[in-house]
Design an enzyme around this catalytic site. Structure first.
Site, PDB file in Angstrom:
ATOM      1  N   GLY A 114       2.068   0.813  15.900  1.00 23.69           N
ATOM      2  CA  GLY A 114       0.773   1.465  16.011  1.00 23.69           C
ATOM      3  C   GLY A 114       0.803   2.899  16.523  1.00 23.69           C
ATOM      4  O   GLY A 114      -0.154   3.357  17.149  1.00 23.69           O
TER       5      GLY A 114
ATOM      6  N   ARG B 202      -2.906 -18.038   0.631  1.00 22.62           N
ATOM      7  CA  ARG B 202      -3.238 -16.599   0.564  1.00 22.62           C
ATOM      8  C   ARG B 202      -4.740 -16.392   0.406  1.00 22.62           C
ATOM      9  O   ARG B 202      -5.328 -15.472   0.972  1.00 22.62           O
ATOM     10  CB  ARG B 202      -2.488 -16.001  -0.633  1.00 22.62           C
ATOM     11  CG  ARG B 202      -2.122 -14.550  -0.463  1.00 22.62           C
ATOM     12  CD  ARG B 202      -1.061 -14.368   0.595  1.00 22.62           C
ATOM     13  NE  ARG B 202      -0.964 -12.974   0.976  1.00 22.62           N
ATOM     14  CZ  ARG B 202      -0.382 -12.528   2.090  1.00 22.62           C
ATOM     15  NH1 ARG B 202       0.149 -13.351   2.943  1.00 22.62           N
ATOM     16  NH2 ARG B 202      -0.343 -11.242   2.349  1.00 22.62           N
TER      17      ARG B 202
ATOM     18  N   LEU C 131      -3.806  -5.828  -0.116  1.00 24.06           N
ATOM     19  CA  LEU C 131      -5.225  -6.126   0.123  1.00 24.06           C
ATOM     20  C   LEU C 131      -5.798  -6.997  -0.987  1.00 24.06           C
ATOM     21  O   LEU C 131      -5.407  -6.869  -2.155  1.00 24.06           O
ATOM     22  CB  LEU C 131      -6.042  -4.826   0.169  1.00 24.06           C
ATOM     23  CG  LEU C 131      -5.744  -3.834   1.294  1.00 24.06           C
ATOM     24  CD1 LEU C 131      -6.783  -2.711   1.264  1.00 24.06           C
ATOM     25  CD2 LEU C 131      -5.727  -4.491   2.649  1.00 24.06           C
TER      26      LEU C 131
ATOM     27  N   ASN D  28      -4.811   5.146   3.177  1.00 30.43           N
ATOM     28  CA  ASN D  28      -3.499   4.648   3.607  1.00 30.43           C
ATOM     29  C   ASN D  28      -2.593   5.829   3.907  1.00 30.43           C
ATOM     30  O   ASN D  28      -2.668   6.848   3.227  1.00 30.43           O
ATOM     31  CB  ASN D  28      -2.882   3.804   2.474  1.00 30.43           C
ATOM     32  CG  ASN D  28      -1.501   3.281   2.825  1.00 30.43           C
ATOM     33  OD1 ASN D  28      -1.299   2.695   3.899  1.00 30.43           O
ATOM     34  ND2 ASN D  28      -0.537   3.494   1.944  1.00 30.43           N
TER      35      ASN D  28
ATOM     36  N   HIS E 126       1.301   7.009   3.919  1.00 32.66           N
ATOM     37  CA  HIS E 126       2.611   6.613   3.391  1.00 32.66           C
ATOM     38  C   HIS E 126       3.639   7.666   3.797  1.00 32.66           C
ATOM     39  O   HIS E 126       3.383   8.867   3.652  1.00 32.66           O
ATOM     40  CB  HIS E 126       2.547   6.464   1.862  1.00 32.66           C
ATOM     41  CG  HIS E 126       3.840   5.969   1.305  1.00 32.66           C
ATOM     42  ND1 HIS E 126       4.230   4.653   1.387  1.00 32.66           N
ATOM     43  CD2 HIS E 126       4.877   6.631   0.720  1.00 32.66           C
ATOM     44  CE1 HIS E 126       5.435   4.508   0.853  1.00 32.66           C
ATOM     45  NE2 HIS E 126       5.841   5.700   0.447  1.00 32.66           N
TER      46      HIS E 126
ATOM     47  N   ASP F 105      -6.213   2.129  -4.240  1.00 33.40           N
ATOM     48  CA  ASP F 105      -6.755   1.476  -5.439  1.00 33.40           C
ATOM     49  C   ASP F 105      -5.950   0.199  -5.695  1.00 33.40           C
ATOM     50  O   ASP F 105      -5.220  -0.251  -4.811  1.00 33.40           O
ATOM     51  CB  ASP F 105      -6.778   2.446  -6.638  1.00 33.40           C
ATOM     52  CG  ASP F 105      -5.383   2.789  -7.130  1.00 33.40           C
ATOM     53  OD1 ASP F 105      -4.395   2.223  -6.605  1.00 33.40           O
ATOM     54  OD2 ASP F 105      -5.281   3.617  -8.057  1.00 33.40           O
ATOM     55  N   GLU F 106      -6.054  -0.373  -6.887  1.00 33.63           N
ATOM     56  CA  GLU F 106      -5.439  -1.679  -7.145  1.00 33.63           C
ATOM     57  C   GLU F 106      -3.912  -1.629  -7.201  1.00 33.63           C
ATOM     58  O   GLU F 106      -3.248  -2.650  -7.081  1.00 33.63           O
ATOM     59  CB  GLU F 106      -6.001  -2.279  -8.442  1.00 33.63           C
ATOM     60  CG  GLU F 106      -7.368  -2.924  -8.313  1.00 33.63           C
ATOM     61  CD  GLU F 106      -8.521  -1.926  -8.185  1.00 33.63           C
ATOM     62  OE1 GLU F 106      -8.294  -0.699  -8.284  1.00 33.63           O
ATOM     63  OE2 GLU F 106      -9.667  -2.388  -7.970  1.00 33.63           O
ATOM     64  N   GLY F 107      -3.343  -0.465  -7.393  1.00 31.17           N
ATOM     65  CA  GLY F 107      -1.883  -0.358  -7.455  1.00 31.17           C
ATOM     66  C   GLY F 107      -1.275  -0.196  -6.062  1.00 31.17           C
ATOM     67  O   GLY F 107      -1.989  -0.162  -5.057  1.00 31.17           O
TER      68      GLY F 107
ATOM     69  N   ASP G  89       0.317   2.301  -3.721  1.00 29.55           N
ATOM     70  CA  ASP G  89       0.471   3.747  -3.466  1.00 29.55           C
ATOM     71  C   ASP G  89       0.072   4.603  -4.671  1.00 29.55           C
ATOM     72  O   ASP G  89       0.612   5.702  -4.864  1.00 29.55           O
ATOM     73  CB  ASP G  89       1.926   4.086  -3.043  1.00 29.55           C
ATOM     74  CG  ASP G  89       2.378   3.305  -1.821  1.00 29.55           C
ATOM     75  OD1 ASP G  89       1.547   3.048  -0.942  1.00 29.55           O
ATOM     76  OD2 ASP G  89       3.571   2.964  -1.744  1.00 29.55           O
TER      77      ASP G  89
HETATM   78  C1  GAR Z   1       4.376   4.526   9.395  1.00 26.36           C
HETATM   79  O1  GAR Z   1       5.507   5.347   9.225  1.00 26.36           O
HETATM   80  C2  GAR Z   1       3.589   4.441   8.116  1.00 26.36           C
HETATM   81  O2  GAR Z   1       3.611   5.632   7.373  1.00 26.36           O
HETATM   82  C3  GAR Z   1       4.347   3.354   7.383  1.00 26.36           C
HETATM   83  O3  GAR Z   1       4.609   2.398   8.387  1.00 26.36           O
HETATM   84  C4  GAR Z   1       4.789   3.073   9.641  1.00 26.36           C
HETATM   85  C5  GAR Z   1       3.930   2.402  10.680  1.00 26.36           C
HETATM   86  O4  GAR Z   1       4.196   2.934  11.964  1.00 26.36           O
HETATM   87  N1  GAR Z   1       3.566   2.808   6.295  1.00 26.36           N
HETATM   88  C6  GAR Z   1       4.111   2.435   5.138  1.00 26.36           C
HETATM   89  O5  GAR Z   1       5.310   2.467   4.913  1.00 26.36           O
HETATM   90  C7  GAR Z   1       3.103   1.967   4.096  1.00 26.36           C
HETATM   91  N2  GAR Z   1       3.712   1.834   2.813  1.00 26.36           N
HETATM   92  P1  GAR Z   1       3.167   2.779  13.151  1.00 26.36           P
HETATM   93  O6  GAR Z   1       2.824   1.299  13.278  1.00 26.36           O
HETATM   94  O7  GAR Z   1       3.942   3.270  14.355  1.00 26.36           O
HETATM   95  O8  GAR Z   1       1.951   3.621  12.866  1.00 26.36           O
END
Ligand code: GAR
Length: 207
Positions: free
Chosen positions: A12, A66, A94, A108, A110, A147-149, A151
């Site tokens: 987090g 699920r 999701l 989101n 990434h 969206d549905e995909g 990333d």
């Molecule tokens: C972050 O680096 C975020 O960008 C990545 O997970 C980590 C969570 O760290 N998300 C993905 O890879 C989504 N595809 P955090 O819990 O310390 O924020």
């Protein structure tokens, strides 16, 4: 006031960046109303509690299938009546119903420059391992609508980060967080709360 919920799965640190931005007065038009984790004991839940934000855990382990998990997740989201849902390291696919119900209201973060190192199987440290294996000199982070995909939604903002000689996945992950993720995510929430982000035909415009 924009009602914001934040969905998390782990440490987090991105949630913390949002909490800190709010405490610093940078998100005056946004209210952090609920944090949802799919993992019991996620440190992100403690961060939320310390900040006085209501936190709820919806774990797939507590449901027979699920479908039942998805139903509970959607219910927990809807109870909070969000205007914006922030996925901050939320490693759950999701429910389709949630994506269509909250079209262009789910963002989101990434940890790469999409479309590099994204899609199925690219999450967390794996993204940085792949970037180093490919030998890219620049990586970064992206905030996009969901969206549905995987990333594939409209890109809102990106920030490049240099790869340095001797980087390990862990070192690179930390630099991408510090130099990009923790800045971009609160900034996008601020822009959305200010009504400055518009999506037209799958492209994002900041006004
Ligand atoms: C972050 O680096 C975020 O960008 C990545 O997970 C980590 C969570 O760290 N998300 C993905 O890879 C989504 N595809 P955090 O819990 O310390 O924020």
């Amino acid at each position: 006031m924009l009602r914001v919920i934040i969905c998390v799965s782990g440490g987090g640190t991105n949630l913390q960046a949002i909490i800190d931005a709010k405490a610093a007065g940078k998100l005056e038009n946004a209210e952090l109303v609920r944090v949802i984790s799919n993992k019991k004991g996620a440190y992100a839940l403690e961060r939320a509690e310390k900040a006085g934000i209501e936190s709820v855990c919806v774990s797939p382990k507590d449901f027979p299938d699920r479908e039942a998990f998805h139903e509970a997740l959607l219910k927990t989201v809807e109870e909070a009546a969000p205007d914006l849902i922030v996925l901050a390291g939320f490693l759950v696919v999701l429910p389709k119903e949630m994506i269509s119900r909250y079209r262009n209201r789910i963002i989101n973060i990434h940890p790469s420059l999409i479309p590099s190192f994204c899609g199925n199987g690219y999450y967390g440290l794996k993204v940085h391992e792949a970037a180093l294996a490919r030998g890219v000199k620049v990586t970064g982070a992206t905030v996009h609508f969901v969206d549905e995909g995987t990333d594939t939604g409209p890109i809102i903002i990106q920030k490049p980060v240099a790869v340095q000689e001797g980087d390990t996945p862990e070192i690179l992950q930390r630099r991408v967080m510090e130099e990009a993720e923790w800045i971009l995510l609160p900034e996008v929430i601020r822009l959305i709360a200010a009504g400055r982000i518009h999506v037209t035909e799958g492209r994002v415009y900041i006004k």
